[in-house]
Design a protein around this motif. Structure first.
Motif: not given
Length: 300
Positions: A99-103, A131-139, A150-156, A267-273
């Motif tokens: 999670i990000p600090d905001a949550l 948030s910018q590090n979460m995608g890689e950590l999740l994969v 605002n998650p970066n696009h990742m195929r996984e 543009l609003p921020l997008s919070l994504a699960l």
């Protein structure tokens, strides 16, 4: 549950510590036995897994690939064990969430509190990351799912649900703008304003608004900490610029007021699960995600 073989167990420990001696201390296994297993594994795979350096061992590219797979295998085995327990009727499990600090305040601690009452056997581990590090950590298998802005696009990665979070002015309930539901960006020139700075994601849309409108914010303070912005606002230093979710707890309790910034190009921020597409999630993880999805639909 240990990973599948002695080799993988030894390999993961050496990769973690960068040293056969330290792995030996952790596993209580002779260093020579660990070294033999690593060498045998390299012969079997016909590739080097570690660079032998004077300061220790460092993973090669092949070693990095194997470690990523090992982490995923280990996590998947824990997931299978949890699912088997679920089939036995056990209400327990372990869930890791990025999670990000905001949550760190607001709905998520409340959700975990409710879960503790309804499912006391489920242990939730919340890991605060950018948030910018979460995608890689999740994969790489470091968590079951992530909540990120605002998650970066990742195929996984797959986005289960997302919600737009508006950007706005934060102020005391007694402030002249507190009764406004939304207002122009130019309010930042009329009142002393506290501005977020990098690495907070909000600095970028604020900079774009300044460039777009030619408005220069009357900054009274700048900080890279969300809690500091809220504290300064509560002390009457000025109005702050944050997302609605950053101050959800204080807004819902009536301690602070939120005025949405009205600008057509903002543009609003997008919070994504987000989840790893290839991962089979445990019953416990799916339960928590369902609670979060319900909150997104009903409250945000």
């Amino acid at each position: 549950m240990p990973v599948f073989s002695r080799f993988l167990r030894y390999f993961m420990s050496v990769a973690q510590h960068g040293s056969i001696r330290k792995a030996s201390d952790e596993l209580h296994i002779a260093a020579s036995a660990i070294d033999r297993q690593i060498l045998q594994g390299e012969r079997t795979l016909d590739t080097l897994l570690f660079e032998r350096l004077p300061t220790g061992l460092r993973l090669t590219a092949a070693g990095e690939l194997l470690l990523t797979a090992c982490n995923r295998w280990s996590r998947d085995m824990n997931t299978v064990r949890t699912q088997i327990d679920g089939l036995k009727g056990l209400r327990q499990g372990a869930v890791d969430v990025l999670i990000p600090d905001a949550l760190t305040k607001g709905f998520l601690p409340q959700l975990v509190g409710r879960l503790r009452e309804s499912h006391p056997g489920i242990v939730v581990s919340l890991h605060i990351r950018k948030s910018q590090n979460m995608g890689e950590l999740l994969v790489k298998g470091h968590a079951d799912f992530a909540l990120m802005f605002n998650p970066n696009h990742m195929r996984e990665l797959a986005v289960r649900i997302h919600k737009d979070v508006p950007l706005g002015f934060l102020c005391l309930p007694s402030h002249p703008i507190a009764s406004m539901k939304e207002g122009p960006f130019s309010l930042a020139t009329e009142y002393p304003t506290i501005i977020p700075t990098p690495p907070l994601a909000l600095w970028r849309p604020i900079g774009l608004l300044e460039a777009e409108t030619g408005i220069k914010i009357a900054a009274v303070a700048r900080t890279d900490n969300i809690q500091m912005i809220k504290s300064l606002v509560q002390e009457g230093v000025g109005i702050g610029i944050l997302s609605y979710l950053d101050a959800y707890d204080e807004i819902s309790r009536g301690q602070l007021a939120f005025v949405k910034i009205n600008h057509k190009k903002l543009l609003p921020l997008s919070l994504a699960l987000c989840v790893d597409r290839s991962r089979q999630l445990s019953v416990a993880a799916r339960l928590i995600m369902a609670e979060i999805e319900t909150f997104f639909i009903q409250s945000l």
